[in-house]
Design a protein around this motif. Structure first.
Motif, PDB file in Angstrom:
ATOM      1  N   LEU A 212      48.053  33.356  32.193  1.00  0.00           N
ATOM      2  CA  LEU A 212      49.037  32.502  32.857  1.00  0.00           C
ATOM      3  C   LEU A 212      49.152  31.147  32.168  1.00  0.00           C
ATOM      4  O   LEU A 212      50.253  30.605  32.026  1.00  0.00           O
ATOM      5  CB  LEU A 212      48.637  32.321  34.325  1.00  0.00           C
ATOM      6  CG  LEU A 212      48.751  33.574  35.210  1.00  0.00           C
ATOM      7  CD1 LEU A 212      48.093  33.316  36.563  1.00  0.00           C
ATOM      8  CD2 LEU A 212      50.192  33.981  35.402  1.00  0.00           C
ATOM      9  N   SER A 213      48.030  30.592  31.752  1.00  0.00           N
ATOM     10  CA  SER A 213      48.071  29.294  31.078  1.00  0.00           C
ATOM     11  C   SER A 213      48.847  29.378  29.773  1.00  0.00           C
ATOM     12  O   SER A 213      49.622  28.479  29.439  1.00  0.00           O
ATOM     13  CB  SER A 213      46.640  28.813  30.822  1.00  0.00           C
ATOM     14  OG  SER A 213      46.640  27.611  30.104  1.00  0.00           O
ATOM     15  N   ARG A 214      48.637  30.459  29.034  1.00  0.00           N
ATOM     16  CA  ARG A 214      49.357  30.624  27.778  1.00  0.00           C
ATOM     17  C   ARG A 214      50.868  30.727  28.021  1.00  0.00           C
ATOM     18  O   ARG A 214      51.677  30.166  27.281  1.00  0.00           O
ATOM     19  CB  ARG A 214      48.839  31.883  27.077  1.00  0.00           C
ATOM     20  CG  ARG A 214      49.231  31.961  25.608  1.00  0.00           C
ATOM     21  CD  ARG A 214      48.717  33.227  24.965  1.00  0.00           C
ATOM     22  NE  ARG A 214      47.292  33.394  25.162  1.00  0.00           N
ATOM     23  CZ  ARG A 214      46.746  34.409  25.809  1.00  0.00           C
ATOM     24  NH1 ARG A 214      47.512  35.355  26.324  1.00  0.00           N
ATOM     25  NH2 ARG A 214      45.447  34.494  25.929  1.00  0.00           N
ATOM     26  N   TYR A 215      51.257  31.426  29.106  1.00  0.00           N
ATOM     27  CA  TYR A 215      52.681  31.569  29.406  1.00  0.00           C
ATOM     28  C   TYR A 215      53.288  30.239  29.827  1.00  0.00           C
ATOM     29  O   TYR A 215      54.392  29.888  29.416  1.00  0.00           O
ATOM     30  CB  TYR A 215      52.874  32.609  30.495  1.00  0.00           C
ATOM     31  CG  TYR A 215      54.300  32.711  30.977  1.00  0.00           C
ATOM     32  CD1 TYR A 215      55.265  33.353  30.201  1.00  0.00           C
ATOM     33  CD2 TYR A 215      54.686  32.160  32.190  1.00  0.00           C
ATOM     34  CE1 TYR A 215      56.578  33.436  30.632  1.00  0.00           C
ATOM     35  CE2 TYR A 215      55.993  32.234  32.623  1.00  0.00           C
ATOM     36  CZ  TYR A 215      56.927  32.881  31.839  1.00  0.00           C
ATOM     37  OH  TYR A 215      58.232  32.960  32.258  1.00  0.00           O
ATOM     38  N   LEU A 216      52.550  29.488  30.662  1.00  0.00           N
ATOM     39  CA  LEU A 216      53.084  28.214  31.147  1.00  0.00           C
ATOM     40  C   LEU A 216      53.262  27.222  30.003  1.00  0.00           C
ATOM     41  O   LEU A 216      54.255  26.482  29.959  1.00  0.00           O
ATOM     42  CB  LEU A 216      52.160  27.636  32.214  1.00  0.00           C
ATOM     43  CG  LEU A 216      52.137  28.386  33.551  1.00  0.00           C
ATOM     44  CD1 LEU A 216      51.111  27.767  34.479  1.00  0.00           C
ATOM     45  CD2 LEU A 216      53.501  28.374  34.203  1.00  0.00           C
ATOM     46  N   SER A 217      52.306  27.193  29.087  1.00  0.00           N
ATOM     47  CA  SER A 217      52.468  26.293  27.947  1.00  0.00           C
ATOM     48  C   SER A 217      53.661  26.696  27.089  1.00  0.00           C
ATOM     49  O   SER A 217      54.402  25.851  26.576  1.00  0.00           O
ATOM     50  CB  SER A 217      51.187  26.297  27.111  1.00  0.00           C
ATOM     51  OG  SER A 217      50.924  27.592  26.600  1.00  0.00           O
TER      52      SER A 217
END
Length: 920
Positions: free
Chosen positions: A817-822
């Motif tokens: 999720l963090s990779r997608y949000l960034s």
């Protein structure tokens, strides 16, 4: 507090002796560590150790191709059969002799075991027709070798196998009785035949010997001029078609072959390993070294990409990807005894210090070593964390106390005394500003400033060497113990003693301060643990641990363990986080957990059952006592070995530590040098002779109420969705693990109900839900970004505490999720910058349109109010008899503006959003 702790993992050691195994998919590696077996997941960077134990160190093991059965055999030939999937021990079996090799057939129906000079083939344990479990049924015994069999290799069709032996020959056998004529002997080598392999088409056989010779055998017809003694033409047979030699500075110790890619990997006694490609010629691809010690075993995974090497002298384990020339796994444990350990404040890391002068940082979740500090030049005696967990302090016998930065992984401060002394203990103030150290060479306690590194003060008062120091976690109260049989309480900032010295009856071995600094536990040489009140030095509790300690006998002992006084005391104690429980251990085979208030032992943990270590046996075995009264296991039989390198004795009698571990003649002794509770109280760690042992409460079994329901199908899930039972539908979909059903249910939940559904999701399904949402956003590029982000926000707000407590289990989902949000944030920023002027034009146009609409509405409302005023005046003239209150009400009603003339809330929605949109 719960006391149902169970063994969960073994750190600090990655390989002892034996062979390494890859699973069929090539992603997991099995490594023998003493009398246990560890499994390393090379993809997820995780590891675990099987809970079962052998009576001695593991000699060899095998895993069937289906990855369902694992068999491991120890030095005495005792085997344990394990269900690899469920990790349940199925059967124990004794081959009654030393086993050098074991291998499952590729079909999984047979098991070949090299027992001495013979090869025993057993039928793989299976369920029979009448559903009765027959563990071991022997198929046949194959003989023919004159010395011990070293290795066994199966053919691809499971019809044949080759055995290699110390008699410098290899033999091929067939499982079928009709194919007895297949048996052949491959001779010609001048040293031990280490291993033999079949080619992919089974038309070629390769044999590798210890002197570095590689023979290629093919089943060919004899030359025309080749006749036997009677002058007849000889038949077709296996013949040597080519010979190759590995020229190295050491002996060849191990070899493996990958038939599909024709890769041959060999390891030598000088630490060098080579990768060859076997074709028409022998081509060297790579030649590397993993050190100066012998490579004892080598293996290659099913895809032929990863190579695994093990060196038992220093306990090294290496997984190497030869195509990219990179290391997948490179681990090494302490090659000397561990002296101390400490948990980080968040419980995610463990730090150990050893006699080898090294400090290692271990990741508790993965079991891997993250960093090794080698600045100390003498044994490390104690390690301590600062309160925030970013700084580590260590004391050593080299006369220094060092501070390490765990963010940059460097030694940034070194503390020394005015004279050269050996520090055996260290303690850190809870504020992290002051550090104290003690030594057995001096009677003083030294105090340093962490910021400046200067020596601030030395606390005097003890009349003997300092043995241990301890701080609490609430205030700066220091407890110190000495050989003068006193325990003193210091207020570190006022530089005085807060109470009178506490007199004890025996030598103090360990002290522990309760986290709230109100109680102090003292372990003494007479086996007692006394608990004192810190404020008035009054004794509160007394625990007698001598009757609870299990102290095993040594091989030279001629009496049973209960008649021995060796190790009847605790050398290390630790408080739990709540201060109600105390852990105690020492130079024995037991870890005791006590309830302080009732002075009762809650549970006792047995450290090891390994009979290769002194202190684990309980009774005297009279069968091993010779006529001279000496234990047969103590007789040195190395002079009977056939190899010169095995007959040479370079050991030092009585040496237990220091130098090369292979130069010590004494047997290792079971002991626990340090013990510590995790800050989360869900686990505790013990530094033992076997390694760093982790005991934890089993938190994997989470109750799922839907396990009671059998009728879980896609149709029932969609039916529940139609009935607006969103939670039930979602859990059914997660249990089915059908992607399209989960996707349909998630998008069918109304926006106001998302928060309610997230509050009631069982904890067992949280990680699966977050992972599915992350994959949906990243891999399928779902357009409903805001909708799924609302799901994520509601899950985190409802179950944030649970996720924080189990952050390692949710690590992959949160990273996704963090990779997608960034990624999305970068795209939104770039789109906003590219359309900055368009956004400004649209927002300005919207403002002008809204202003025009406001002007038109106000003009219409003015004309309407004027007409209403005239009608009101006429009505006033006609109705003079209305009372004054009605006039006031009409006047107030007349002064109210027309609702149609006011701009709506939607009209102002984008007026002030110009700057915000540009910033985004």
């Amino acid at each position: 507090m719960r006391s149902d702790y169970k063994f969960s993992n073994l750190l600090g050691t990655v390989y002892k002796k034996g062979n390494l195994l890859f699973t069929e998919d090539g992603t997991k590696l099995l490594s023998p560590v003493g009398n246990r077996v560890s499994c390393f997941d090379l993809i997820r960077s995780q590891s675990f150790t099987f809970s079962y134990q052998h009576r001695k160190n593991v000699q060899c093991m095998a895993l069937n191709k289906q990855n369902t059965l694992l068999i491991s055999i120890d030095e005495d030939g005792r085997a344990i059969l394990l269900n690899f999937v469920s990790r349940v021990v199925l059967h124990h079996f004794n081959f009654k002799s030393r086993v050098n090799a074991v291998a499952f057939s590729p079909c999984g129906k047979y098991l070949a075991v090299a027992v001495g000079k013979f090869v025993q083939v057993w039928k793989t344990p299976d369920f029979t027709e009448d559903r009765q479990f027959a563990p071991f049924v022997r198929h046949r015994i194959y003989s023919g070798h004159f010395d011990d069999v070293l290795n066994i290799s199966w053919s691809q069709d499971s019809r044949f196998f080759i055995s290699t032996s110390k008699d410098m020959t290899a033999k091929i056998y067939s499982l079928e009785s009709e194919e007895r004529d297949v048996a052949r002997t491959f001779s010609g080598h001048r040293d031990y035949v280490v291993n033999a392999f079949f080619s992919k088409d089974q038309e070629v056989i390769y044999t590798v010997s210890k002197d570095g010779a590689l023979f290629k055998w093919e089943y060919t017809e004899s030359p025309e001029n080749d006749t036997d003694e009677q002058g007849e033409h000889t038949k077709s047979d296996w013949r040597i078609t080519s010979k190759n030699f590995f020229y190295a500075n050491g002996k060849l110790k191990c070899a493996t072959f990958h038939a599909n890619s024709s890769l041959l990997v060999v390891g030598f006694s000088n630490g060098e390993f080579r990768v060859y490609e076997i074709g028409d010629d022998l081509n060297l691809i790579q030649s590397l070294s993993m050190g100066q010690n012998t490579i004892n075993t080598v293996n290659i995974n099913s895809t032929g990409e990863w190579l695994a090497f093990g060196s038992s002298k220093l306990g090294q384990l290496l997984v190497y990807e030869w195509q990219s020339e990179s290391y997948i796994l490179k681990q090494q444990g302490h090659f000397d005894a561990m002296n101390t350990l400490c948990y980080s404040p968040d419980g995610s890391r463990l730090v150990t210090g050893s006699d080898d002068g090294r400090i290692k940082i271990w990741d508790v979740a993965s079991g891997f070593c993250l960093m090794t500090f080698t600045e100390h030049t003498a044994p490390v005696t104690q390690v301590q964390f600062a309160k925030k967990g970013q700084v580590l302090f260590s004391s050593s016998l080299d006369g220094t106390i060092r501070a390490f930065d765990l963010i940059r992984f460097r030694n940034f401060r070194t503390f020394t005394a005015t004279s050269r002394i050996q520090f055996n203990c260290v303690a850190v103030d809870p504020s992290g500003e002051v550090i104290v150290g003690g030594s057995q060479d001096s009677f003083e306690i030294y105090v340093w400033s962490v910021q400046t590194g200067n020596l601030l003060d030395s606390l005097t008062g003890h009349e003997g060497p300092i043995s241990c120091l301890s701080f609490g976690q609430e205030n700066s109260i220091l407890a110190s113990a000495s050989w003068d049989k006193t325990v003193r309480i210091w207020n570190i900032f006022s530089r005085n003693q807060s109470v009178e010295p506490i007199e004890v009856s025996s030598d103090v071995l360990s002290i522990g301060m309760r986290p709230d600094c109100k109680e102090l536990a003292v372990s003494t040489l007479d086996g007692h643990i006394a608990v004192y009140d810190v404020e008035d030095a009054r004794q509160l509790h007394l625990i007698d641990g001598r009757k609870d300690i299990i102290s095993g006998r040594y091989l030279e002992d001629r009496f049973v363990s209960k008649n021995s006084n060796r190790g009847k005391y605790f050398t290390t104690i630790a408080y739990s986080f709540d201060g109600l429980t105390l852990l105690a251990a020492g130079n024995n085979n037991s870890i005791c957990m006590y309830d302080i208030e009732s002075e009762v032992m809650l549970k006792r943990f047995i450290v090891s059952e390994n009979m290769s270590i002194d202190g684990t046996l309980q009774y005297l075995n009279s069968r091993k006592i010779t006529d001279s009264g000496i234990n047969a296991d103590l007789i040195d039989r190395d002079g009977e070995n056939s190899d010169l390198e095995d007959r040479l004795d370079n050991t030092l009698p009585g040496s237990q530590k220091g130098g090369d571990p292979s130069q010590r003649r004494t047997r290792p002794e079971i002991r626990v040098t340090s013990i510590n509770f995790s800050p989360t109280t869900s686990s505790f760690a013990a530094a033992t002779t076997e390694g760093l042992m982790i005991y934890s409460i089993n938190q994997e079994l989470v109750f799922d109420p839907f396990d009671l329901d059998i009728d879980v199908t896609p149709d029932s899930a969609l039916e529940s969705l139609k009935e607006k039972e969103y939670l039930i539908a979602l859990i059914m979909a997660l249990r089915l693990n059908e992607g399209y059903v989960i996707h349909q249910v998630l998008e069918a939940v109304p926006l106001p109900d998302i928060k309610l559904v997230c509050q009631d999701i069982p904890e067992v399904y949280l990680d699966r839900t977050l992972h599915f949402i992350g994959e949906l956003l990243t891999k399928q590029d779902s357009p409903h970004i805001e909708f799924y982000l609302i799901w994520v926000r509601c899950i985190l707000s409802s179950h944030g505490r649970f996720i924080a407590a189990h952050k390692f289990e949710f690590r992959s989902s949160l990273k996704l999720l963090s990779r997608y949000l960034s990624k999305v944030a970068k795209e939104v920023v770039s789109v906003g910058k590219r359309n900055e002027f368009l956004i400004g034009f649209l927002s300005t146009s919207k403002k002008l349109a809204q202003e025009e609409s406001i002007v038109e509405d106000t003009s219409e409302s003015d004309s309407g109010e004027f007409d209403n005023a005239e009608s009101d005046i006429e009505a006033y003239d006609d109705e003079d008899d209305e009372d004054e209150d009605d006039d006031v009400d009409e006047e107030e009603e007349w002064m109210k503006p027309n609702p149609k003339s006011l701009p709506t809330q939607d009209a102002f929605a984008g007026v002030d959003s110009d700057d915000e949109m540009i910033e985004v």
